[in-house]
Design a protein around this motif. Structure first.
Motif, PDB file in Angstrom:
ATOM      1  N   VAL A  29     -29.945  11.649   5.480  1.00  0.00           N
ATOM      2  CA  VAL A  29     -30.141  11.432   4.157  1.00  0.00           C
ATOM      3  C   VAL A  29     -30.551  10.174   3.876  1.00  0.00           C
ATOM      4  N   GLU A  30     -31.794   9.886   3.401  1.00  0.00           N
ATOM      5  CA  GLU A  30     -32.281   8.699   3.308  1.00  0.00           C
ATOM      6  C   GLU A  30     -33.524   8.912   2.041  1.00  0.00           C
ATOM      7  N   ASP A  31     -33.527   7.849   1.287  1.00  0.00           N
ATOM      8  CA  ASP A  31     -34.663   8.186   0.104  1.00  0.00           C
ATOM      9  C   ASP A  31     -35.695   7.329   0.207  1.00  0.00           C
ATOM     10  N   GLU A  32     -35.708   6.345   1.120  1.00  0.00           N
ATOM     11  CA  GLU A  32     -37.154   5.717   1.604  1.00  0.00           C
ATOM     12  C   GLU A  32     -37.808   6.331   2.333  1.00  0.00           C
TER      13      GLU A  32
ATOM     14  N   LEU B 175     -26.398   8.636   7.095  1.00  0.00           N
ATOM     15  CA  LEU B 175     -26.234   8.618   5.660  1.00  0.00           C
ATOM     16  C   LEU B 175     -26.655   7.224   5.388  1.00  0.00           C
ATOM     17  N   ASP B 176     -27.689   7.244   4.391  1.00  0.00           N
ATOM     18  CA  ASP B 176     -28.038   6.057   3.732  1.00  0.00           C
ATOM     19  C   ASP B 176     -26.955   5.591   2.528  1.00  0.00           C
ATOM     20  N   LEU B 177     -26.608   4.550   2.125  1.00  0.00           N
ATOM     21  CA  LEU B 177     -25.603   4.575   0.833  1.00  0.00           C
ATOM     22  C   LEU B 177     -26.279   4.319  -0.293  1.00  0.00           C
ATOM     23  N   LEU B 178     -27.356   3.643  -0.468  1.00  0.00           N
ATOM     24  CA  LEU B 178     -28.011   3.641  -2.000  1.00  0.00           C
ATOM     25  C   LEU B 178     -28.781   4.775  -2.105  1.00  0.00           C
ATOM     26  N   LEU B 179     -28.676   5.535  -2.846  1.00  0.00           N
ATOM     27  CA  LEU B 179     -29.381   6.900  -2.956  1.00  0.00           C
ATOM     28  C   LEU B 179     -29.579   7.369  -4.313  1.00  0.00           C
TER      29      LEU B 179
HETATM   30 CA    CA Z   1     -31.680   3.886   0.156  1.00  0.00          CA
END
Ligand code: CA
Length: 240
Positions: free
Chosen positions: A8-11, A52-56
């Protein structure tokens, strides 16, 4: 068995990098670019590990972690964190994350963490092949229960997996949703949890010694929460 990992990572660049490294190393990988999708993927099918990324977007990582913990108390989670965001890291570990890696990380470092966490995971623990229940002997590999020399009964694959799962997680209560996921391999959205209650009832009846000799209960019902292996259901060494 290949471990299945959710990333899970938005970048996009980081996600691609992580997914590629894991795939090349032989893992089965699912990816999500936002928190909500990540939580869905992590809790609706059998998964071995979540990165898991934290800033999503949509739902932040700590919230995703909270959601995962509610449904899957022992599913391993590794937090992908940015340098300097120490508060988040500590909060993540407090919420039950298993480990963290600081971005930017090398492929080697990531894989080392992944392997270490998977090794410790109760979901990947050594398979329980034999168990004891009072004077009954359970062969969970062949799917058979024996009371003495004469009488025996067959256990279905599902019944054997159910017992195995409860034994592997014997120190805690296992929810019905969790059993659907790990024993039946289906999302709780597709099968009613009542299915489990019916199976447990049938299994209890099957584990009674036909000669009438008392056998302790294998499975304890914890009202409103789920099931647990009874203290009388013990893993046993396979005869050599
Ligand atoms: Ca992020």
């Amino acid at each position: 068995m290949t471990a299945r990992i959710v990333v899970v990572e938005d970048e996009p660049a980081i996600r691609r990098g992580v997914v590629d490294v894991l795939r090349v190393s032989g893992y089965q990988v699912d990816e999500a670019a936002d928190g909500k999708t990540g939580l869905d993927l992590s809790t609706s099918s059998p998964v071995d590990l979540v990165l898991l990324d934290l800033l999503l977007p949509q739902m932040d990582g700590l919230e995703v972690l909270r959601g995962i913990r509610k449904k899957q108390p022992t599913l391993p989670v590794i937090i992908l964190t940015a340098r300097g965001s120490e508060d988040d890291r500590v909060r993540g570990l407090r919420l039950g994350a298993d480990d963290y890696v600081v971005k930017p990380f090398s492929a080697k470092e990531l894989l080392a963490r992944v392997e270490a966490v998977l090794r410790r995971s109760p979901h990947r623990a050594t398979e329980v092949l034999q168990a004891r229940l009072g004077h009954a002997k359970l062969d969970l590999k062949r799917g058979e229960v024996r009371w003495g020399k004469e009488s025996s009964a067959e256990l279905s694959d599902t019944e054997a997996s159910l017992l195995r799962y409860l034994i592997q997680h014997r120190e805690r209560i296992v929810t019905r949703d969790e059993l659907l996921l790990w024993v039946w391999g289906v999302s709780p959205d597709y099968l009613e949890t009542r299915t489990i209650d019916m199976h447990v009832a049938r299994l209890r009846a099957k584990l009674r010694d036909p000669s009438g000799k008392t056998v302790p209960d294998a499975v304890v019902t914890v009202r409103g929460r789920g099931y647990m292996a009874s203290p009388d259901l013990q893993p046993a060494e396979a005869p050599r």
